[in-house]
Motif scaffolding. Structure first.
Motif, mmCIF file in Angstrom:
data_model
loop_
_atom_site.group_PDB
_atom_site.id
_atom_site.type_symbol
_atom_site.label_atom_id
_atom_site.label_comp_id
_atom_site.label_asym_id
_atom_site.label_seq_id
_atom_site.Cartn_x
_atom_site.Cartn_y
_atom_site.Cartn_z
ATOM 1 N N PRO A 369 12.390 19.805 24.640
ATOM 2 C CA PRO A 369 12.764 21.020 25.808
ATOM 3 C C PRO A 369 12.136 20.685 26.978
ATOM 4 O O PRO A 369 11.026 19.848 27.388
ATOM 5 C CB PRO A 369 11.615 22.332 25.090
ATOM 6 C CG PRO A 369 11.101 21.737 23.980
ATOM 7 C CD PRO A 369 11.729 20.092 23.405
ATOM 8 N N PRO A 370 12.861 21.193 28.134
ATOM 9 C CA PRO A 370 12.636 20.546 29.499
ATOM 10 C C PRO A 370 11.383 21.192 30.401
ATOM 11 O O PRO A 370 11.089 22.485 30.138
ATOM 12 C CB PRO A 370 13.937 20.799 30.082
ATOM 13 C CG PRO A 370 14.431 21.894 29.699
ATOM 14 C CD PRO A 370 14.098 21.935 28.162
ATOM 15 N N LEU A 371 10.514 20.387 30.897
ATOM 16 C CA LEU A 371 9.467 20.907 31.845
ATOM 17 C C LEU A 371 10.034 20.089 33.156
ATOM 18 O O LEU A 371 10.100 19.091 33.403
ATOM 19 C CB LEU A 371 8.134 20.473 31.511
ATOM 20 C CG LEU A 371 7.403 20.357 32.660
ATOM 21 C CD1 LEU A 371 6.918 21.891 33.049
ATOM 22 C CD2 LEU A 371 5.866 19.737 32.237
ATOM 23 N N LEU A 372 10.491 21.125 34.137
ATOM 24 C CA LEU A 372 11.115 20.591 35.415
ATOM 25 C C LEU A 372 10.036 21.026 36.600
ATOM 26 O O LEU A 372 9.503 22.179 36.744
ATOM 27 C CB LEU A 372 12.144 21.358 35.802
ATOM 28 C CG LEU A 372 12.900 21.017 37.235
ATOM 29 C CD1 LEU A 372 13.425 19.745 37.268
ATOM 30 C CD2 LEU A 372 14.240 21.928 37.496
ATOM 31 N N SER A 373 9.437 20.336 37.117
ATOM 32 C CA SER A 373 8.586 20.335 38.237
ATOM 33 C C SER A 373 9.075 20.249 39.808
ATOM 34 O O SER A 373 9.650 19.159 39.843
ATOM 35 C CB SER A 373 7.432 19.543 38.046
ATOM 36 O OG SER A 373 6.636 19.836 36.707
#
Length: 521
Positions: A369-373
């Protein structure tokens, strides 16, 4: 949807069996922009903000949607073009909050040759496809202000336009539109931990006032915490990043206006920085900004004496009227989270562009699952940053809707043909009992929603208790019920700027009213 309702935890989304699609961390301009865009594309969204919306950088800007004229010196043509296009977008979707502002750049040959400035302004006029914003014209400084406003050694200049904006209200309206489209907005709520749980994120969100922790599940996280982006990453189990933010403090001062006319000024400092002096409300001037490397806590940023003297010194170099520190009636400081590209540059030369770091794998055989910063960015380009952020998440949400925000009015911004002047006449005709300045306040603050704020009022007395200046109880109740306002600072300095005009006694009286209301709730 009323804003105070979306502060209530939802029982229908976010649990193990019914997760949110997107958890947005950060209630500044980038966070609310992403929340709005995502909600409009059909994603279920929860936004958490550890303080108030726009409490940090997003309410402490120079109040501009601008192309960034000086960025051309660093060859940032893509950023300037994107920003110039966004000026027209904002004028169309939030015409009550924004307006073209004429800026007179006073030429100082010691800093830049005249031909270089003219070339830069030529590019500025043509990179972004101007439609509503006038182009550049030369100015004879001493002829335009023959009464001796500017020192006689400065004779040449150029007039160009950028767009003035109420920055904090731009944040609030994006959050309100996100809530109207189904997003949950939770202020005073911080993320304390997050971990991957199969194909989901499990995140612990803490109410900073009560201390209660709520655990939610989300398919993706967007980290738009601005100066605190690395703090959020530290709360995420197993997160790895090579990107960093470089913190730069910018301070502004507010003084009594000392010139006639609606234009602002652009002054070149001896260090080649550019300082803006703009009309602020009816009789004030906003002067800024500084650019100082900052390594403390962003929430502790405050103007210091050296910054005041720096800004005053530039004013006194150009204007015949000599100012002193005692002329400052209000000041504010914010910390800009600039993308750190490891280059050895001074603070003014660090890019204002943005970049993303994505930690996630969309491949179903190895799904993560993505973590976009988001690192960097500026007020002007928040809408494009939001579009680009969601483009990065498309592989994880292949069925999400397409981009849609470019022509969609923000709440109160649905003014026919974006013609504020014509609509304002109609509004004043509909509410003839409103004093002129009070009517102007409601127009520029709430746009077409002003009639809702004033619903059923037939006289000033119907606005209930008068707290001072243009501030009445009716408006305070609206802000509490519809815009997540909790404290006097939320209301007096972010939702509005009444705090600049109230006396200390009037502020104290309003604080008492808030405490009484809270006690009666």
């Amino acid at each position: 949807m009323q804003a105070d309702q979306s502060n209530t935890p939802s029982t229908g989304k976010g649990g193990k069996d019914s997760p949110f699609d997107l958890l947005v961390v950060g209630g500044g301009i980038n966070g609310v922009g992403v929340a709005r865009d995502a909600a409009g594309r059909g994603l279920s969204v929860l936004l958490c903000e550890k303080g108030d919306l726009a409490e940090g950088t997003s309410s402490r800007s120079g109040k501009y949607i601008h192309g960034g004229l000086r960025y051309l010196e660093y060859y940032e043509f893509r950023l300037v073009r994107e920003a110039l296009i966004e000026r027209e977008v904002v004028l169309n979707v939030a015409s009550h909050l924004s307006k073209p502002l004429r800026l007179v750049l006073v030429h100082s040959p010691e800093q830049r040759p005249r031909w270089l400035i003219r070339l830069g302004l030529f590019l500025y006029d043509h990179l972004g496809g101007r439609k509503r914003i006038p182009g550049t014209t030369p100015v004879n400084i001493q002829q335009e202000w023959p009464v001796g406003l500017i020192e006689p050694s400065f004779t040449k200049g150029f007039a160009y336009y950028d767009v003035w904006i109420d920055d904090a209200r731009l944040v609030i309206l994006n959050a309100r539109d996100a809530a109207r489209r189904g997003a949950e907005i939770h202020t005073r709520t911080k993320i304390v931990a997050a971990r991957r749980d199969g194909e989901m994120w499990q995140a612990d969100l803490q109410d900073v006032l009560s201390g209660k922790v709520r655990t939610i599940h989300a398919r993706a996280i967007f980290n738009g915490a601005g100066p605190w982006v690395e703090n959020v990453l530290n709360a995420v189990e197993g997160s790895k990043t090579s990107s960093r933010v470089r913190l730069v403090k910018g301070s502004h001062i507010i003084m009594k206006k000392w010139w006639k006319g609606d234009n602002g000024f652009v002054l070149q400092a001896a260090d080649k920085r550019i300082i803006f002096i703009n009309p602020y409300f009816d009789d004030l001037a906003l002067v800024g900004t500084t650019d100082i490397p900052f390594d403390g806590k962003p929430e502790d940023a405050a103007i210091d004496g050296n910054e005041v003297n720096y800004l005053i010194g530039i004013l006194n170099r150009y204007f015949r009227k000599k100012h002193k520190a005692d002329d400052v009636i209000h000041a504010y400081s914010g910390v800009r989270p600039l993308f750190d590209d490891d280059a050895d540059k001074n603070a003014s030369a660090v890019t204002r562009d943005y970049t993303f770091e994505l930690d996630g794998v969309p491949d179903k055989t190895n799904y993560k699952p993505p973590l976009l910063s988001a690192f960097g960015g500026k007020l002007t380009t928040y809408r494009k940053l939001s579009e680009h952020a969601l483009e990065r998440l498309v592989p994880f949400f292949p069925h999400m809707g397409k981009s849609w925000t470019v022509g969609a009015p923000l709440p109160g911004g649905d003014i026919p043909d974006a013609d504020l002047e014509s609509w304002s006449r109609e509004f004043r005709h509909a509410f003839p009992w409103l004093p002129d300045r009070l009517a102007g306040h409601y127009i520029i603050t709430y746009g077409t929603e002003a009639a809702t704020v004033l619903a059923n009022a037939k006289s000033v007395a119907d606005l209930e208790q008068h707290f001072g200046a243009n501030f009445y109880e009716r408006e305070a109740r609206w802000l509490i019920q519809n815009e997540w306002a909790r404290t006097s600072e939320d209301i007096l300095f972010r939702r509005t700027k009444h705090g600049i005009f109230l006396t200390d006694a009037e502020k104290a009286r309003f604080e008492e009213w808030l405490l009484e209301r809270r006690g009666a709730a």
